[in-house]
Design a protein around this motif. Sequence first.
Motif, PDB file in Angstrom:
ATOM      1  N   ASN A  10       0.808  -1.219   0.000  1.00 13.97           N
ATOM      2  CA  ASN A  10       0.000   0.000   0.000  1.00 13.97           C
ATOM      3  C   ASN A  10       0.839   1.266   0.000  1.00 13.97           C
ATOM      4  O   ASN A  10       0.557   2.221  -0.736  1.00 13.97           O
ATOM      5  N   MET A  11       1.865   1.296   0.852  1.00 16.72           N
ATOM      6  CA  MET A  11       2.679   2.503   0.926  1.00 16.72           C
ATOM      7  C   MET A  11       3.440   2.743  -0.365  1.00 16.72           C
ATOM      8  O   MET A  11       3.460   3.857  -0.902  1.00 16.72           O
ATOM      9  N   ALA A  12       4.087   1.709  -0.885  1.00 14.92           N
ATOM     10  CA  ALA A  12       4.825   1.862  -2.149  1.00 14.92           C
ATOM     11  C   ALA A  12       3.882   2.271  -3.279  1.00 14.92           C
ATOM     12  O   ALA A  12       4.219   3.131  -4.100  1.00 14.92           O
ATOM     13  N   SER A  13       2.700   1.671  -3.323  1.00 13.84           N
ATOM     14  CA  SER A  13       1.731   2.011  -4.374  1.00 13.84           C
ATOM     15  C   SER A  13       1.312   3.470  -4.289  1.00 13.84           C
ATOM     16  O   SER A  13       1.168   4.154  -5.310  1.00 13.84           O
ATOM     17  N   ALA A  14       1.110   3.955  -3.058  1.00 16.03           N
ATOM     18  CA  ALA A  14       0.757   5.364  -2.864  1.00 16.03           C
ATOM     19  C   ALA A  14       1.879   6.269  -3.345  1.00 16.03           C
ATOM     20  O   ALA A  14       1.648   7.281  -4.023  1.00 16.03           O
ATOM     21  N   MET A  15       3.109   5.893  -3.016  1.00 20.06           N
ATOM     22  CA  MET A  15       4.256   6.681  -3.430  1.00 20.06           C
ATOM     23  C   MET A  15       4.388   6.697  -4.954  1.00 20.06           C
ATOM     24  O   MET A  15       4.595   7.751  -5.566  1.00 20.06           O
ATOM     25  N   ILE A  16       4.252   5.532  -5.562  1.00 25.11           N
ATOM     26  CA  ILE A  16       4.379   5.428  -7.018  1.00 25.11           C
ATOM     27  C   ILE A  16       3.288   6.245  -7.710  1.00 25.11           C
ATOM     28  O   ILE A  16       3.550   6.961  -8.688  1.00 25.11           O
ATOM     29  N   GLY A  17       2.066   6.157  -7.191  1.00 27.08           N
ATOM     30  CA  GLY A  17       0.966   6.931  -7.772  1.00 27.08           C
ATOM     31  C   GLY A  17       1.256   8.422  -7.753  1.00 27.08           C
ATOM     32  O   GLY A  17       1.007   9.135  -8.742  1.00 27.08           O
ATOM     33  N   GLY A  18       1.790   8.917  -6.632  1.00 26.85           N
ATOM     34  CA  GLY A  18       2.116  10.328  -6.533  1.00 26.85           C
ATOM     35  C   GLY A  18       3.265  10.727  -7.438  1.00 26.85           C
ATOM     36  O   GLY A  18       3.250  11.808  -8.053  1.00 26.85           O
ATOM     37  N   ILE A  19       4.256   9.868  -7.523  1.00 28.27           N
ATOM     38  CA  ILE A  19       5.412  10.136  -8.385  1.00 28.27           C
ATOM     39  C   ILE A  19       4.975  10.277  -9.842  1.00 28.27           C
ATOM     40  O   ILE A  19       5.411  11.194 -10.557  1.00 28.27           O
ATOM     41  N   PRO A 121      -1.499   8.876   4.515  1.00 26.04           N
ATOM     42  CA  PRO A 121      -2.170   9.905   3.707  1.00 26.04           C
ATOM     43  C   PRO A 121      -1.488  10.192   2.376  1.00 26.04           C
ATOM     44  O   PRO A 121      -2.047  10.916   1.545  1.00 26.04           O
ATOM     45  N   ALA A 122      -0.311   9.608   2.154  1.00 22.29           N
ATOM     46  CA  ALA A 122       0.288   9.650   0.819  1.00 22.29           C
ATOM     47  C   ALA A 122      -0.673   9.090  -0.226  1.00 22.29           C
ATOM     48  O   ALA A 122      -0.617   9.474  -1.403  1.00 22.29           O
ATOM     49  N   LEU A 123      -1.568   8.206   0.198  1.00 22.88           N
ATOM     50  CA  LEU A 123      -2.551   7.618  -0.725  1.00 22.88           C
ATOM     51  C   LEU A 123      -3.429   8.677  -1.383  1.00 22.88           C
ATOM     52  O   LEU A 123      -3.933   8.477  -2.493  1.00 22.88           O
ATOM     53  N   VAL A 124      -3.627   9.812  -0.710  1.00 26.60           N
ATOM     54  CA  VAL A 124      -4.460  10.888  -1.263  1.00 26.60           C
ATOM     55  C   VAL A 124      -3.630  12.152  -1.502  1.00 26.60           C
ATOM     56  O   VAL A 124      -4.177  13.251  -1.586  1.00 26.60           O
ATOM     57  N   GLY A 125      -2.304  11.984  -1.611  1.00 22.51           N
ATOM     58  CA  GLY A 125      -1.439  13.111  -1.913  1.00 22.51           C
ATOM     59  C   GLY A 125      -1.216  14.061  -0.763  1.00 22.51           C
ATOM     60  O   GLY A 125      -0.762  15.196  -0.958  1.00 22.51           O
ATOM     61  N   GLU A 126      -1.525  13.617   0.467  1.00 25.53           N
ATOM     62  CA  GLU A 126      -1.379  14.486   1.638  1.00 25.53           C
ATOM     63  C   GLU A 126      -0.455  13.858   2.684  1.00 25.53           C
ATOM     64  O   GLU A 126      -0.667  13.998   3.886  1.00 25.53           O
ATOM     65  N   GLY A 127       0.567  13.162   2.204  1.00 25.56           N
ATOM     66  CA  GLY A 127       1.505  12.544   3.121  1.00 25.56           C
ATOM     67  C   GLY A 127       2.378  13.566   3.841  1.00 25.56           C
ATOM     68  O   GLY A 127       2.503  14.713   3.427  1.00 25.56           O
ATOM     69  N   MET A 128       2.975  13.120   4.939  1.00 26.84           N
ATOM     70  CA  MET A 128       3.972  13.921   5.657  1.00 26.84           C
ATOM     71  C   MET A 128       5.164  13.021   5.895  1.00 26.84           C
ATOM     72  O   MET A 128       5.037  11.956   6.517  1.00 26.84           O
ATOM     73  N   ALA A 150       7.959  14.689  -2.389  1.00 23.51           N
ATOM     74  CA  ALA A 150       7.029  15.798  -2.584  1.00 23.51           C
ATOM     75  C   ALA A 150       5.928  15.436  -3.575  1.00 23.51           C
ATOM     76  O   ALA A 150       4.901  16.129  -3.642  1.00 23.51           O
ATOM     77  N   GLY A 151       6.118  14.347  -4.300  1.00 20.48           N
ATOM     78  CA  GLY A 151       5.093  13.884  -5.234  1.00 20.48           C
ATOM     79  C   GLY A 151       3.841  13.375  -4.550  1.00 20.48           C
ATOM     80  O   GLY A 151       2.796  13.228  -5.194  1.00 20.48           O
ATOM     81  N   PHE A 152       3.921  13.096  -3.252  1.00 14.38           N
ATOM     82  CA  PHE A 152       2.722  12.581  -2.562  1.00 14.38           C
ATOM     83  C   PHE A 152       2.516  13.253  -1.204  1.00 14.38           C
ATOM     84  O   PHE A 152       1.874  12.697  -0.317  1.00 14.38           O
ATOM     85  N   GLY A 153       3.034  14.464  -1.043  1.00 15.60           N
ATOM     86  CA  GLY A 153       2.789  15.192   0.200  1.00 15.60           C
ATOM     87  C   GLY A 153       3.908  16.158   0.518  1.00 15.60           C
ATOM     88  O   GLY A 153       4.631  16.621  -0.357  1.00 15.60           O
ATOM     89  N   SER A 173       0.303   8.332  13.519  1.00 13.11           N
ATOM     90  CA  SER A 173      -0.826   9.114  14.011  1.00 13.11           C
ATOM     91  C   SER A 173      -2.092   9.070  13.157  1.00 13.11           C
ATOM     92  O   SER A 173      -3.185   9.308  13.690  1.00 13.11           O
ATOM     93  N   PRO A 174      -2.021   8.788  11.837  1.00 18.13           N
ATOM     94  CA  PRO A 174      -3.295   8.638  11.131  1.00 18.13           C
ATOM     95  C   PRO A 174      -4.228   7.623  11.798  1.00 18.13           C
ATOM     96  O   PRO A 174      -5.452   7.815  11.794  1.00 18.13           O
TER      97      PRO A 174
END
Length: 264
Positions: A10-19, A121-128, A150-153, A173-174
Amino acid sequence: MKIGFIGCGNMASAMIGGIIKNQVTAPADILASTKTAASREKKKEELGIALTADNREVAAFADVLILAVKPFYYEEVIKEIRDVVSEDTIVVSIAPGKKLAWMEGLFEKPLKIVRTMPNTPALVGEGMSCVCGNEKCSSEDVDTVCRIFAGFGKTEIVEEDMIDVVVGVSGSSPAYVFMFIEAMADAAVADGMPRAQAYRFAAQAVLGSAKMVLETGKHPGELKDMVCSQKGTTIEAVRVLEEKGLRSAVFEAMKACVKKGREV
């Protein structure tokens, strides 16, 4: 720039999507590894990237190599790939508890290694995320990783001894926030609101409140006081939260989270 992911959960997929969405690099320049054929087919369809079962292939391919497996797999994976990782490759860790010196020892050669801690929250482009490079990394190397993240937050550079604190305040914390939203929605349902609507009201209230902290620059306590009118409904709710120990519960939960992160 070629980016490799060992692991594509999930995390890698979120990152790749943002990239890809933010055109940090093209899908053709991303290669990820997963264990099963079914997973590879699914991720290929979802993300439009190349996938392989071979971690060593990813390590040899990448200019920036992101280790996106669970922390307990790090030692096994590093020993598997270390002889094919180029000294020019930037190796990026997203695991809590795995220090730069520990990873350097496992690779058994000088490498550019960067520790990071993204969140879901990287999944919705709001990662920290936080970023910390070892002594082999130049400022340009660290900037490269920051640009990817920065591509996902949002991203901030920290000292390594702060990464465990980042785990508590943003990495984990999410889950605390989701529990708070769920609890508010449950209470609204108990008072007659349909559940789907209750989740929307609760989630939007949390989203808007967070934006107020970030965009006004005001202290959270000041913003809280703005809502609490004399003899009003909000101050009564705050009184009960204080009585039940909300602040203490959050404080102790985060302390436990940081402690566990340091033990991983």
